[in-house]
Every structure is written in C-alpha cells, then in structure tokens.
Design a protein around this motif. Structure first.
Motif, PDB file in Angstrom:
ATOM      1  N   HIS A  18       0.846  -1.201   0.000  1.00 17.89           N
ATOM      2  CA  HIS A  18       0.000   0.000   0.000  1.00 17.89           C
ATOM      3  C   HIS A  18       0.876   1.243   0.000  1.00 17.89           C
ATOM      4  O   HIS A  18       0.965   1.944   1.011  1.00 17.89           O
ATOM      5  CB  HIS A  18      -0.912   0.021   1.240  1.00 17.89           C
ATOM      6  CG  HIS A  18      -1.644  -1.253   1.459  1.00 17.89           C
ATOM      7  ND1 HIS A  18      -2.724  -1.631   0.699  1.00 17.89           N
ATOM      8  CD2 HIS A  18      -1.436  -2.246   2.346  1.00 17.89           C
ATOM      9  CE1 HIS A  18      -3.158  -2.817   1.116  1.00 17.89           C
ATOM     10  NE2 HIS A  18      -2.389  -3.215   2.118  1.00 17.89           N
ATOM     11  N   PRO A  19       1.544   1.510  -1.126  1.00 16.66           N
ATOM     12  CA  PRO A  19       2.461   2.659  -1.126  1.00 16.66           C
ATOM     13  C   PRO A  19       1.718   3.974  -0.881  1.00 16.66           C
ATOM     14  O   PRO A  19       0.653   4.208  -1.458  1.00 16.66           O
ATOM     15  CB  PRO A  19       3.090   2.626  -2.523  1.00 16.66           C
ATOM     16  CG  PRO A  19       2.493   1.484  -3.247  1.00 16.66           C
ATOM     17  CD  PRO A  19       1.496   0.806  -2.396  1.00 16.66           C
ATOM     18  N   ARG A  20       2.303   4.805  -0.021  1.00 17.22           N
ATOM     19  CA  ARG A  20       1.708   6.111   0.294  1.00 17.22           C
ATOM     20  C   ARG A  20       2.149   7.125  -0.767  1.00 17.22           C
ATOM     21  O   ARG A  20       3.254   7.044  -1.283  1.00 17.22           O
ATOM     22  CB  ARG A  20       2.155   6.606   1.670  1.00 17.22           C
ATOM     23  CG  ARG A  20       2.173   5.557   2.766  1.00 17.22           C
ATOM     24  CD  ARG A  20       0.814   4.899   3.011  1.00 17.22           C
ATOM     25  NE  ARG A  20       0.765   4.253   4.319  1.00 17.22           N
ATOM     26  CZ  ARG A  20       1.101   2.976   4.552  1.00 17.22           C
ATOM     27  NH1 ARG A  20       1.489   2.189   3.576  1.00 17.22           N
ATOM     28  NH2 ARG A  20       1.054   2.491   5.783  1.00 17.22           N
ATOM     29  N   LEU A  76       9.878   7.453   2.185  1.00 21.19           N
ATOM     30  CA  LEU A  76      10.485   8.761   1.895  1.00 21.19           C
ATOM     31  C   LEU A  76       9.413   9.845   1.807  1.00 21.19           C
ATOM     32  O   LEU A  76       9.550  10.919   2.402  1.00 21.19           O
ATOM     33  CB  LEU A  76      11.281   8.688   0.591  1.00 21.19           C
ATOM     34  CG  LEU A  76      11.862   9.985   0.024  1.00 21.19           C
ATOM     35  CD1 LEU A  76      13.068   9.689  -0.846  1.00 21.19           C
ATOM     36  CD2 LEU A  76      10.866  10.807  -0.769  1.00 21.19           C
ATOM     37  N   THR A  77       8.339   9.551   1.056  1.00 25.30           N
ATOM     38  CA  THR A  77       7.336  10.600   0.846  1.00 25.30           C
ATOM     39  C   THR A  77       6.720  11.049   2.170  1.00 25.30           C
ATOM     40  O   THR A  77       6.437  12.228   2.359  1.00 25.30           O
ATOM     41  CB  THR A  77       6.205  10.145  -0.110  1.00 25.30           C
ATOM     42  OG1 THR A  77       5.528   9.016   0.440  1.00 25.30           O
ATOM     43  CG2 THR A  77       6.747   9.814  -1.491  1.00 25.30           C
ATOM     44  N   LEU A  79      18.756  14.169   6.092  1.00 20.65           N
ATOM     45  CA  LEU A  79      18.028  12.929   6.355  1.00 20.65           C
ATOM     46  C   LEU A  79      18.565  11.804   5.472  1.00 20.65           C
ATOM     47  O   LEU A  79      18.728  10.669   5.923  1.00 20.65           O
ATOM     48  CB  LEU A  79      16.535  13.155   6.096  1.00 20.65           C
ATOM     49  CG  LEU A  79      15.563  12.094   6.602  1.00 20.65           C
ATOM     50  CD1 LEU A  79      15.683  11.895   8.099  1.00 20.65           C
ATOM     51  CD2 LEU A  79      14.122  12.487   6.250  1.00 20.65           C
ATOM     52  N   PHE A  80      18.872  12.131   4.227  1.00 15.65           N
ATOM     53  CA  PHE A  80      19.419  11.108   3.330  1.00 15.65           C
ATOM     54  C   PHE A  80      20.769  10.620   3.824  1.00 15.65           C
ATOM     55  O   PHE A  80      21.071   9.430   3.761  1.00 15.65           O
ATOM     56  CB  PHE A  80      19.517  11.623   1.893  1.00 15.65           C
ATOM     57  CG  PHE A  80      20.103  10.599   0.937  1.00 15.65           C
ATOM     58  CD1 PHE A  80      19.746   9.267   1.017  1.00 15.65           C
ATOM     59  CD2 PHE A  80      20.997  10.979  -0.032  1.00 15.65           C
ATOM     60  CE1 PHE A  80      20.281   8.316   0.145  1.00 15.65           C
ATOM     61  CE2 PHE A  80      21.530  10.035  -0.913  1.00 15.65           C
ATOM     62  CZ  PHE A  80      21.182   8.708  -0.816  1.00 15.65           C
ATOM     63  N   CYS A 113      15.225   6.102  -4.587  1.00 14.85           N
ATOM     64  CA  CYS A 113      14.246   7.191  -4.453  1.00 14.85           C
ATOM     65  C   CYS A 113      14.893   8.462  -3.902  1.00 14.85           C
ATOM     66  O   CYS A 113      14.527   9.569  -4.286  1.00 14.85           O
ATOM     67  CB  CYS A 113      13.076   6.747  -3.583  1.00 14.85           C
ATOM     68  SG  CYS A 113      13.545   6.188  -1.937  1.00 14.85           S
ATOM     69  N   TRP A 114      15.884   8.291  -3.002  1.00 15.18           N
ATOM     70  CA  TRP A 114      16.549   9.462  -2.417  1.00 15.18           C
ATOM     71  C   TRP A 114      17.426  10.160  -3.447  1.00 15.18           C
ATOM     72  O   TRP A 114      17.407  11.391  -3.551  1.00 15.18           O
ATOM     73  CB  TRP A 114      17.391   9.028  -1.206  1.00 15.18           C
ATOM     74  CG  TRP A 114      16.546   8.595  -0.052  1.00 15.18           C
ATOM     75  CD1 TRP A 114      16.100   7.331   0.206  1.00 15.18           C
ATOM     76  CD2 TRP A 114      16.007   9.427   0.969  1.00 15.18           C
ATOM     77  NE1 TRP A 114      15.328   7.337   1.334  1.00 15.18           N
ATOM     78  CE2 TRP A 114      15.258   8.605   1.828  1.00 15.18           C
ATOM     79  CE3 TRP A 114      16.095  10.801   1.249  1.00 15.18           C
ATOM     80  CZ2 TRP A 114      14.590   9.100   2.944  1.00 15.18           C
ATOM     81  CZ3 TRP A 114      15.443  11.298   2.359  1.00 15.18           C
ATOM     82  CH2 TRP A 114      14.697  10.458   3.194  1.00 15.18           C
TER      83      TRP A 114
END
Ligand code: ZN
Length: 148
Positions: free
Chosen positions: A17-19, A73-74, A88-89, A130-131
């Motif tokens: 369930h990706p946000r 991440l999002t 954060l990364f 993604c980062w």
C-alpha cells in the motif's frame, strides 16, 4: 514481536500500500531514477514553496524494497526543507550501509525499518534510488522558474 518483525511488517505494508503513489500534477520538479542492477524505475515529483517541500509523490515499479523505501520517503520529507532532506538522506544512507551507524532511530521514525537492508548489500541501491532521484529533482529546482 521483535524489532526485525516490526521492520519487516513496515516494509511489506508500504510495498503493498504505497503512500503518496501517483503523478503529482502540476509538479514544480520531477526526476526519473533507474536502478539497472534490479530493474527498479521511479519518478519522484515535488512541489516547493521557497525551500520547503510542500508535496511529494512518486510513481513507478520495482522490487518491494524500492517501492517501500520511496513510500517511506514521501511520508518523511513532506514539510521539510531541501537541506533537511539532504541531512536525512545522509542518515538513511548510513543506516543502509554501516553496521555501526550512530544514527538515532528515533530521529528516523519509520525510516528505521530500512535498517534490515544492510544485511543485503546488493539491495542498498534499491532503497537509496528514491533518495538519489528526489535529490536530482531538488537540485534542478535550485533556480526556480517563477511566473510571478
Ligand atoms: Zn530493487
């Protein structure tokens, strides 16, 4: 339930369930990312107000780690400034690659679930795709185009 099970459940949940999944339209910045080692492909979208990320979404397809990482991440970067995202990364990257990482898990919140990835060095690129992609999008926005 131990911490490992909890972390695995977070990854499974965010993969199923990706946000914030989908195209952000209109988006101030976007970038495409590809991890040829695994075949993961992601597009990261973001809207900015000054230095702050006001909205972020992603789309694409890849392995469970790449999708779950992008989803986490999002949730983590919304409302943060570009420089906070880069910090954060750095923490996430340390978590992914260093067994003796001195990153405070509380600071990372749900992103701490990615710590299991360091047992599988081949998957680090899946989790960091993604980062890197978001950073590429944000760097491109260093000189924002304004219509005002
Ligand atoms: Zn992958």
């Amino acid at each position: 339930m131990d911490l490992k099970d909890l972390y695995r459940d977070v990854i499974v949940d965010h993969n199923r369930h990706p946000r914030n999944f989908g195209k952000l339209q209109p988006a101030d910045v976007h970038a495409d990312g590809h991890n040829p080692l695994c075949g993961d492909r992601l597009t990261m979208y973001a809207n900015l107000k000054g230095e702050h990320i006001t909205d972020v979404k992603f789309e694409g397809a890849g392995c469970a780690i790449s999708v779950a990482s992008a989803s986490l991440l999002t949730e983590a970067v919304k409302g943060k400034t570009k420089s906070e995202v880069k910090e954060l990364f750095d923490d996430v990257h340390a978590l992914l690659t260093q067994h003796d990482a001195t990153v405070d898990p509380a600071k990372l919140g749900k992103l701490a679930a990615l710590s299991g990835v360091r047992e599988f060095p081949a998957r680090v690129k899946c989790a960091s795709l993604c980062w890197h992609t978001l950073n590429a999008a944000l760097d491109r926005a260093a000189e924002p185009v304004t219509t005002e």
